[in-house]
Design a protein around this motif. Structure first.
Motif, mmCIF file in Angstrom:
data_model
loop_
_atom_site.group_PDB
_atom_site.id
_atom_site.type_symbol
_atom_site.label_atom_id
_atom_site.label_comp_id
_atom_site.label_asym_id
_atom_site.label_seq_id
_atom_site.Cartn_x
_atom_site.Cartn_y
_atom_site.Cartn_z
ATOM 1 N N LEU A 106 -81.878 10.493 -40.573
ATOM 2 C CA LEU A 106 -81.881 9.181 -41.239
ATOM 3 C C LEU A 106 -80.458 8.641 -41.370
ATOM 4 N N LEU A 107 -79.520 9.493 -41.747
ATOM 5 C CA LEU A 107 -78.128 9.048 -41.898
ATOM 6 C C LEU A 107 -77.578 8.567 -40.561
ATOM 7 N N ALA A 108 -77.922 9.286 -39.475
ATOM 8 C CA ALA A 108 -77.475 8.864 -38.140
ATOM 9 C C ALA A 108 -78.071 7.496 -37.816
ATOM 10 N N GLY A 109 -79.355 7.317 -38.114
ATOM 11 C CA GLY A 109 -80.029 6.043 -37.854
ATOM 12 C C GLY A 109 -79.439 4.905 -38.669
ATOM 13 N N LEU A 110 -78.942 5.224 -39.861
ATOM 14 C CA LEU A 110 -78.341 4.205 -40.739
ATOM 15 C C LEU A 110 -76.882 3.938 -40.370
ATOM 16 N N GLY A 111 -76.374 4.721 -39.415
ATOM 17 C CA GLY A 111 -74.980 4.541 -38.999
ATOM 18 C C GLY A 111 -73.991 5.093 -40.013
ATOM 19 N N VAL A 112 -74.419 6.030 -40.833
ATOM 20 C CA VAL A 112 -73.512 6.652 -41.808
ATOM 21 C C VAL A 112 -72.888 7.885 -41.173
ATOM 22 N N GLU A 113 -71.578 7.908 -41.127
ATOM 23 C CA GLU A 113 -70.871 9.029 -40.500
ATOM 24 C C GLU A 113 -70.808 10.215 -41.457
ATOM 25 N N LEU A 114 -71.010 11.417 -40.934
ATOM 26 C CA LEU A 114 -70.951 12.605 -41.791
ATOM 27 C C LEU A 114 -69.514 12.914 -42.171
ATOM 28 N N ASP A 115 -69.293 13.169 -43.442
ATOM 29 C CA ASP A 115 -67.991 13.676 -43.896
ATOM 30 C C ASP A 115 -68.242 14.925 -44.734
ATOM 31 N N GLU A 116 -67.196 15.463 -45.325
ATOM 32 C CA GLU A 116 -67.330 16.722 -46.067
ATOM 33 C C GLU A 116 -68.345 16.630 -47.196
ATOM 34 N N GLN A 117 -68.312 15.507 -47.909
ATOM 35 C CA GLN A 117 -69.219 15.357 -49.057
ATOM 36 C C GLN A 117 -70.683 15.423 -48.623
ATOM 37 N N LEU A 118 -71.029 14.612 -47.614
ATOM 38 C CA LEU A 118 -72.408 14.594 -47.133
ATOM 39 C C LEU A 118 -72.773 15.940 -46.505
ATOM 40 N N ALA A 119 -71.849 16.491 -45.722
ATOM 41 C CA ALA A 119 -72.127 17.735 -45.002
ATOM 42 C C ALA A 119 -72.319 18.911 -45.961
ATOM 43 N N THR A 120 -71.624 18.900 -47.084
ATOM 44 C CA THR A 120 -71.795 19.980 -48.060
ATOM 45 C C THR A 120 -73.224 19.970 -48.603
ATOM 46 N N CYS A 121 -73.728 18.782 -48.930
ATOM 47 C CA CYS A 121 -75.107 18.665 -49.426
ATOM 48 C C CYS A 121 -76.108 19.108 -48.359
ATOM 49 N N LEU A 122 -75.886 18.656 -47.129
ATOM 50 C CA LEU A 122 -76.818 18.984 -46.048
ATOM 51 C C LEU A 122 -76.769 20.475 -45.716
ATOM 52 N N TYR A 123 -75.574 21.045 -45.694
ATOM 53 C CA TYR A 123 -75.444 22.465 -45.345
ATOM 54 C C TYR A 123 -76.122 23.341 -46.399
ATOM 55 N N ALA A 124 -76.015 22.943 -47.666
ATOM 56 C CA ALA A 124 -76.645 23.732 -48.737
ATOM 57 C C ALA A 124 -78.153 23.830 -48.498
ATOM 58 N N GLY A 125 -78.786 22.712 -48.175
ATOM 59 C CA GLY A 125 -80.227 22.719 -47.926
ATOM 60 C C GLY A 125 -80.582 23.495 -46.669
ATOM 61 N N LEU A 126 -79.767 23.334 -45.636
ATOM 62 C CA LEU A 126 -80.035 24.004 -44.353
ATOM 63 C C LEU A 126 -79.904 25.518 -44.495
ATOM 64 N N ALA A 127 -78.832 25.964 -45.135
ATOM 65 C CA ALA A 127 -78.612 27.408 -45.307
ATOM 66 C C ALA A 127 -79.699 28.006 -46.203
ATOM 67 N N ALA A 128 -80.091 27.272 -47.255
ATOM 68 C CA ALA A 128 -81.084 27.816 -48.192
ATOM 69 C C ALA A 128 -82.453 27.960 -47.522
ATOM 70 N N ASP A 129 -82.915 26.904 -46.849
ATOM 71 C CA ASP A 129 -84.281 26.947 -46.313
ATOM 72 C C ASP A 129 -84.412 27.822 -45.067
ATOM 73 N N THR A 130 -83.309 28.137 -44.411
ATOM 74 C CA THR A 130 -83.382 29.030 -43.246
ATOM 75 C C THR A 130 -82.972 30.456 -43.617
#
Ligand code: AMP
Ligand code: MN
Ligand code: MN
Length: 335
Positions: free
Chosen positions: A151-175
């Motif tokens: 969704l963020l890619a579709g919205l044209g929002v570039e990933l930075d540390e803040q966004l990536a930290t939130c995303l990585y937490a969910g990815l690491a936890a659920d896998t």
């Protein structure tokens, strides 16, 4: 092993369209994950909230009552801006549900699905029955944060540390830190993109998985000490229990009960591991994990809950023995 089907592009595009229109109009968007949010629910909520904020939307990120943030997640960037569900705006243009397998998992916020101008559901549970107006539901996605990254890619929002930290937490936890069967090549590709933003993945993992008060060791000892192995039930079951009161006796917040199942599930003789978590109101919240032979999503659905094949849960109003009797019968049926 067959490659997982890609997320339907049309579903991503439809959700992006609604969110982009809302952002362009400066509309009010409320986002929430499921009750007792985990890293995927909160990471998804906080990352999409921040992305929409950057795109111009008026954003309110929340989660259902009891509005208690687990200490393992309070450090997530943006967590300090989470708003109590009692303080939501009267007029909600778009409501986004994240990582919630059913309307029930939204607790007191479920009403927003009907009262908001539009509802968007972003989820990856096999048990999701389909709810909300715009549905981005993909059981092949390893975590809801994977869909939020799309969704963020579709919205044209570039990933930075803040966004990536939130995303990585969910990815690491659920896998399970990329150990579980839901980890695919694309999971590692997303992880690589997140790491390239400069996030401190070791610190994230330490906070999520390797940090607990000393009292947790005492609780773990009591809980593992009373574990029971029943080889004859289904493909074998190992179970134990604790309560919110017992957690407090050990000087712990009640969310410290969540990690217990990760220890119990190592039992080789049992395909299914269960931790029964007694609540203050006398009900039991059940966490289940399978080593592969049992489809727990179906078991949990039959008992009024839901989840994934390998990890699922439900609540029971019976006492512990009654809850066990019901579960044993369902596990025998599941084989
Ligand atoms: P837990 O044991 O709480 O870590 O939950 C394991 C998985 O099952 C997670 O993906 C949860 O979102 C899901 N789950 C747990 N309880 C429920 C429920 N009552 N209804 C639907 N899904 C659930
Ligand atoms: Mn979750
Ligand atoms: Mn999830």
């Amino acid at each position: 092993m067959t490659a997982p089907a890609p997320t339907p592009i049309a579903a991503v595009q439809a959700a992006v369209r609604v969110l982009a229109d809302a952002a362009d109009a400066g509309a009010t968007v409320v986002l929430s994950g499921h009750v007792q949010p985990d890293a995927d629910a909160l990471g998804s909520t906080l990352a999409l909230a921040e992305g929409l904020r950057r795109r111009g939307a008026t954003v309110v990120a929340t989660f259902p009552e009891p509005f208690t943030l687990p200490s393992s997640l309070g450090w997530l960037p943006g967590a300090d801006r989470l708003v109590h569900p009692g303080g939501l705006p009267a007029q909600v243009d778009v409501f986004v549900s994240l990582d919630a397998a059913s309307t029930g998992r939204l607790g007191g916020l479920a009403g927003l699905l009907g009262s908001a101008g539009c509802s968007v559901v972003v989820d990856h549970h096999a048990s999701n029955p389909g709810f909300g107006e715009v549905r981005l539901v993909d059981p092949h996605a390893a975590a809801t944060v994977v869909l939020v990254a799309d969704l963020l890619a579709g919205l044209g929002v570039e990933l930075d540390e803040q966004l990536a930290t939130c995303l990585y937490a969910g990815l690491a936890a659920d896998t399970g830190s990329f150990r579980f069967g839901n980890t695919a090549p694309g999971t590692h590709e997303l992880a690589a993109r997140l790491l390239r933003t400069g996030i401190d993945h070791a610190a994230i993992s330490q906070r999520l998985f390797d940090t607990a008060p000393f009292g947790w060791l005492g609780l773990l000892s009591a809980v593992t000490g009373r574990a029971t192995l029943e080889r004859e039930v289904g493909a074998g079951i190992v179970w134990t229990w604790s309560t919110t009161a017992e957690a407090r006796d050990h000087g712990l917040a009640t969310d410290q009960l969540e990690a217990l199942v990760d220890v119990v599930r190592a039992t080789a003789e049992a395909d299914v591991a269960c931790v029964f978590k007694g609540q203050d109101d006398g009900s039991w919240v059940v966490s289940m994990r399978s080593r592969g032979a049992t489809d727990l999503s179906r078991v949990a659905m039959a008992l009024g809950g839901g989840g994934h094949r390998a990890a699922a849960g439900y609540s029971s109003a019976h006492d512990l023995e009654g809850t066990l009797v019901e579960l044993r019968a369902e596990l025998a049926r599941a084989l």
